[in-house]
Design a protein around this motif. Structure first.
Motif, PDB file in Angstrom:
ATOM      1  N   VAL A   4       0.849  -1.190   0.000  1.00 47.07           N
ATOM      2  CA  VAL A   4       0.000   0.000   0.000  1.00 47.07           C
ATOM      3  C   VAL A   4       0.884   1.240   0.000  1.00 47.07           C
ATOM      4  O   VAL A   4       1.825   1.342   0.794  1.00 47.07           O
ATOM      5  N   VAL A   5       0.588   2.166  -0.897  1.00 48.94           N
ATOM      6  CA  VAL A   5       1.319   3.435  -0.986  1.00 48.94           C
ATOM      7  C   VAL A   5       0.550   4.485  -0.191  1.00 48.94           C
ATOM      8  O   VAL A   5      -0.660   4.646  -0.375  1.00 48.94           O
ATOM      9  N   VAL A   6       1.236   5.190   0.692  1.00 48.15           N
ATOM     10  CA  VAL A   6       0.592   6.193   1.551  1.00 48.15           C
ATOM     11  C   VAL A   6       1.286   7.539   1.359  1.00 48.15           C
ATOM     12  O   VAL A   6       2.513   7.643   1.451  1.00 48.15           O
ATOM     13  N   GLY A   7       0.487   8.555   1.088  1.00 48.90           N
ATOM     14  CA  GLY A   7       1.005   9.917   0.959  1.00 48.90           C
ATOM     15  C   GLY A   7       0.148  10.886   1.746  1.00 48.90           C
ATOM     16  O   GLY A   7      -0.929  10.533   2.231  1.00 48.90           O
ATOM     17  N   PHE A   8       0.609  12.119   1.853  1.00 45.45           N
ATOM     18  CA  PHE A   8      -0.120  13.110   2.633  1.00 45.45           C
ATOM     19  C   PHE A   8       0.239  14.503   2.153  1.00 45.45           C
ATOM     20  O   PHE A   8       1.297  14.723   1.558  1.00 45.45           O
ATOM     21  N   ASP A   9      -0.687  15.453   2.412  1.00 44.56           N
ATOM     22  CA  ASP A   9      -0.423  16.844   2.067  1.00 44.56           C
ATOM     23  C   ASP A   9       0.089  17.598   3.296  1.00 44.56           C
ATOM     24  O   ASP A   9       0.523  16.974   4.271  1.00 44.56           O
ATOM     25  N   ALA A  10       0.033  18.917   3.262  1.00 42.82           N
ATOM     26  CA  ALA A  10       0.606  19.720   4.355  1.00 42.82           C
ATOM     27  C   ALA A  10      -0.457  20.286   5.286  1.00 42.82           C
ATOM     28  O   ALA A  10      -0.182  21.233   6.028  1.00 42.82           O
ATOM     29  N   ARG A  11      -1.639  19.725   5.303  1.00 47.98           N
ATOM     30  CA  ARG A  11      -2.696  20.208   6.191  1.00 47.98           C
ATOM     31  C   ARG A  11      -2.408  19.826   7.641  1.00 47.98           C
ATOM     32  O   ARG A  11      -1.593  18.953   7.922  1.00 47.98           O
ATOM     33  N   HIS A  12      -3.146  20.477   8.529  1.00 42.43           N
ATOM     34  CA  HIS A  12      -3.041  20.158   9.946  1.00 42.43           C
ATOM     35  C   HIS A  12      -3.347  18.672  10.162  1.00 42.43           C
ATOM     36  O   HIS A  12      -4.401  18.184   9.761  1.00 42.43           O
ATOM     37  N   GLY A  13      -2.408  17.967  10.779  1.00 44.18           N
ATOM     38  CA  GLY A  13      -2.617  16.573  11.125  1.00 44.18           C
ATOM     39  C   GLY A  13      -2.292  15.569  10.049  1.00 44.18           C
ATOM     40  O   GLY A  13      -2.279  14.355  10.316  1.00 44.18           O
ATOM     41  N   SER A  14      -2.002  16.007   8.828  1.00 46.91           N
ATOM     42  CA  SER A  14      -1.849  15.049   7.728  1.00 46.91           C
ATOM     43  C   SER A  14      -0.693  14.073   7.948  1.00 46.91           C
ATOM     44  O   SER A  14      -0.826  12.865   7.711  1.00 46.91           O
ATOM     45  N   ARG A  15       0.468  14.580   8.355  1.00 47.27           N
ATOM     46  CA  ARG A  15       1.616  13.692   8.551  1.00 47.27           C
ATOM     47  C   ARG A  15       1.309  12.637   9.627  1.00 47.27           C
ATOM     48  O   ARG A  15       1.586  11.457   9.441  1.00 47.27           O
ATOM     49  N   ARG A  16       0.726  13.075  10.747  1.00 47.00           N
ATOM     50  CA  ARG A  16       0.404  12.142  11.830  1.00 47.00           C
ATOM     51  C   ARG A  16      -0.612  11.097  11.370  1.00 47.00           C
ATOM     52  O   ARG A  16      -0.477   9.912  11.688  1.00 47.00           O
TER      53      ARG A  16
ATOM     54  N   GLU B 130       4.563   1.650   1.713  1.00 47.62           N
ATOM     55  CA  GLU B 130       5.488   2.676   1.247  1.00 47.62           C
ATOM     56  C   GLU B 130       4.905   4.026   1.653  1.00 47.62           C
ATOM     57  O   GLU B 130       3.807   4.385   1.211  1.00 47.62           O
ATOM     58  N   LEU B 131       5.609   4.747   2.501  1.00 51.09           N
ATOM     59  CA  LEU B 131       5.137   6.042   3.007  1.00 51.09           C
ATOM     60  C   LEU B 131       6.058   7.135   2.492  1.00 51.09           C
ATOM     61  O   LEU B 131       7.275   7.088   2.708  1.00 51.09           O
ATOM     62  N   PHE B 132       5.483   8.108   1.810  1.00 46.90           N
ATOM     63  CA  PHE B 132       6.295   9.220   1.336  1.00 46.90           C
ATOM     64  C   PHE B 132       6.894   9.978   2.515  1.00 46.90           C
ATOM     65  O   PHE B 132       6.233  10.184   3.537  1.00 46.90           O
ATOM     66  N   ALA B 133       8.130  10.408   2.355  1.00 48.61           N
ATOM     67  CA  ALA B 133       8.864  11.036   3.457  1.00 48.61           C
ATOM     68  C   ALA B 133       8.289  12.393   3.841  1.00 48.61           C
ATOM     69  O   ALA B 133       8.351  12.793   5.002  1.00 48.61           O
ATOM     70  N   GLY B 134       7.749  13.116   2.883  1.00 48.61           N
ATOM     71  CA  GLY B 134       7.197  14.440   3.146  1.00 48.61           C
ATOM     72  C   GLY B 134       5.939  14.652   2.347  1.00 48.61           C
ATOM     73  O   GLY B 134       5.493  13.777   1.597  1.00 48.61           O
ATOM     74  N   PRO B 135       5.327  15.827   2.490  1.00 47.90           N
ATOM     75  CA  PRO B 135       4.089  16.110   1.750  1.00 47.90           C
ATOM     76  C   PRO B 135       4.312  16.038   0.243  1.00 47.90           C
ATOM     77  O   PRO B 135       5.334  16.517  -0.267  1.00 47.90           O
TER      78      PRO B 135
END
Length: 560
Positions: free
Chosen positions: A98-110, A127-132
């Motif tokens: 599973v590929v997991v990514g996130f943006d820069a919103r409040h709480g997204s990284r967590r 697979e988790l992207f290192a940053g937004p």
């Protein structure tokens, strides 16, 4: 008011498993206030807050989850996210990636880290992207991976700062559609306490965006590159990826609006971080006018949408999603070949795409609203080279087909830049190309009417009234046909919507928004441009007719 004791019981259970000290503190404060003030009087506002958070829950659908941040099942928070991840895991094959990514919103990284922990604990590879990262980067990674079974992006796209969301892709890198959403939702309902979920570690951290950048910068859509662009990522995550893609593709570096260049989850310079909203492009338009730029390009905060503005005789103006869609469709079809090509748009977008496709000898199709449906259109022998929806969403391809099975605001930006550079080389502008299309296919003028409500029952009532007594005419045009899309009209899957076809090539589609408390109406009027007739005069006439149609549709809704 819901039963306070039941609400309190659910809230206390939530508190006992919530791993987030911030939402625990928020909920404890609400509970203390609901118990009573110093003089023993109950706080009605606190009771209402409990009812709002625990009297309902965020529904998992084809758009995944999206809602306001805060404590409780009707909010986006760590418990909600961990339950969603556990439900998704239950629907995936053991050992899948599973590929997991996130943006820069409040709480997204967590939220993304919690998702990775739950999925890994369930025996899946992550697979988790290192940053937004932009949403299309994640969608591309899922599709390009040989063994990915799903993808997750933590994002609320262009929603207000207080929101976040959870978007799910399947193995093909496209958004989920029924009945898979219902299966995942049922699995989420079956999840127990999140503090009893097995949590894993050791997921792969992704830092290389090279595969996406190679693919998108290699789009073969013409070789013109001389164009001056002002760009804004709208306080989102698109900037670095877009600039790298432009450099790799050989374009001059766009000038970035400095006030909006860096990710900021509070979106301080815009009232609403959606490039369609009035005022959202003001800083970019001001900079473009000062620099004498050829073009303004804007992404929304997760960079899956692309907005375009151009200078004209009356100053700068933003192009509509339908105008950009028509221009890109023609550009893609001019630079691709093959009888198996397919171009797709939605039932609420302009009908112009069908005319363009026929002129180029390729097939077109209409889908329900949303890229989850655009990507399902066509048959086994079709090669999708272009898809778009009027809400500034585009997936652009070349002879390889589309590169991303979802909206891709960065790929669209590159295609728009190539088109504008090609026009500039020929001494023309995008406005000239729009006039060419109006002469060739007729002027397809579109507009929207959106009515925001505080009570969703008002939308239900308006739809029921229109179904029971559809208007016989709108803006002086007879209603020649009426389709209830809930019955699956035209071979489409059933959806809550109504379509009116009017005399003289006009159309109205009415549907509730899938993400906001709005009733949305999509209007189209097609006017011929005869002989040497001035296109500007035809546009003015179309604008008047659209306004009359908007007024009549608003009256029929009876919501104001």
């Amino acid at each position: 008011m819901s039963d306070l004791s039941g609400l309190r019981r659910r809230a206390e259970e939530w508190l006992s498993q919530d791993p987030d000290p911030a939402t625990r503190a928020e909920l404890r404060q609400i509970l203390d206030a609901a118990d009573g003030t110093a003089d023993g009087a109950a706080d009605g506002t606190a009771e209402a807050a409990l009812a709002d958070r625990f009297g309902a829950r965020l529904e998992f659908g084809t758009a995944g989850l999206r809602g306001e941040l805060g404590a409780g099942p009707n909010r986006m928070n760590r418990v909600t996210v961990m339950r969603a991840a556990a439900g998704l895991a239950a629907c995936l094959p053991p050992g899948g990636r599973v590929v997991v990514g996130f943006d820069a919103r409040h709480g997204s990284r967590r939220f993304a880290q919690d998702t990775a922990a739950v999925l890994t604990g369930a025996g899946l590879k992550v697979e988790l992207f290192a940053g937004p990262v932009p949403t299309p980067v994640v969608a591309h990674r899922v599709r390009a991976s040989e063994d990915a079974v799903a993808g997750v992006v933590v994002t609320a796209s262009h929603n207000p700062p207080r929101d976040n969301g959870y978007k799910v892709y399947w193995a093909d890198g496209a958004q989920i559609v029924p009945p898979r959403d219902a299966e995942i939702s049922a699995a989420i309902d079956a999840v127990g306490r999140v503090d009893e979920l097995p949590l894993g570690a050791g997921w792969t951290v992704l830092e290389d965006l090279g595969p996406y950048l190679d693919a998108v910068s290699g789009l073969r859509l013409g070789d013109a590159r001389d164009v001056s662009i002002v760009y804004t990522p709208m306080h989102g995550v698109g900037g670095p990826v877009l600039l790298e893609a432009f450099e790799r593709a050989g374009f001059p570096a766009p000038e970035v609006v400095p006030e909006q260049a860096e990710p900021d989850p509070d979106f301080p310079t815009v009232a609403f971080p959606n490039p369609e909203e009035p005022g959202a492009l003001d800083l970019a338009l001001g900079l473009a006018a000062a620099r004498g730029a050829d073009l303004v390009i804007a992404n929304d905060p997760d960079a899956d949408r692309c907005a375009v503005a151009v200078p004209g005789p009356g100053g700068w103006r933003a192009l509509t999603g339908d105008e950009v869609g028509g221009l890109l469709a023609e550009h893609v079809l001019r630079h691709t070949s093959g009888d198996d090509r397919l171009a797709v748009t939605t039932i609420v977008s302009s009908s112009l795409l069908g005319s363009i496709a026929r002129a180029h000898g390729v097939r077109s199709a209409e889908s329900l609203t949303g890229f989850k449906w655009i990507m399902k259109a066509g048959g086994p022998g079709d090669r999708l080279v272009f898809g778009y929806e009027e809400a500034l969403g585009y997936s652009v391809g070349d002879d390889r087909g589309v590169l991303v099975n979802d909206k891709d605001g960065i790929g669209a930006a590159l295609a728009v830049a190539a088109l504008a550079a090609e026009a500039r080389r020929d001494g023309r502008t995008l406005l000239d190309l729009l006039d060419d299309q109006a002469r060739r296919y007729g002027l397809h003028a579109t507009a929207q009417l959106s009515v925001r409500v505080a009570d969703l029952s008002l939308i239900t009532g308006a739809m029921a009234r229109l179904r029971a007594e559809p208007p016989a005419a709108l803006a002086g045009r007879a209603v020649e046909s009426f389709e209830d899309l809930a019955e699956g009209a035209g071979g489409l899957p059933p959806t809550d919507g109504l379509r009116f076809r009017l005399a003289g090539r006009a159309r109205v589609v009415v549907r509730p928004s899938g993400t906001e408390p709005k009733l949305k109406c999509y209007l189209e009027i097609v006017l011929p441009v005869e002989g040497g007739e001035d296109v500007a005069a035809v546009r003015a006439r179309a604008a008047e007719e659209l306004e009359a149609l908007r007024t009549d549709v608003s009256r029929s809704l009876a919501l104001n």
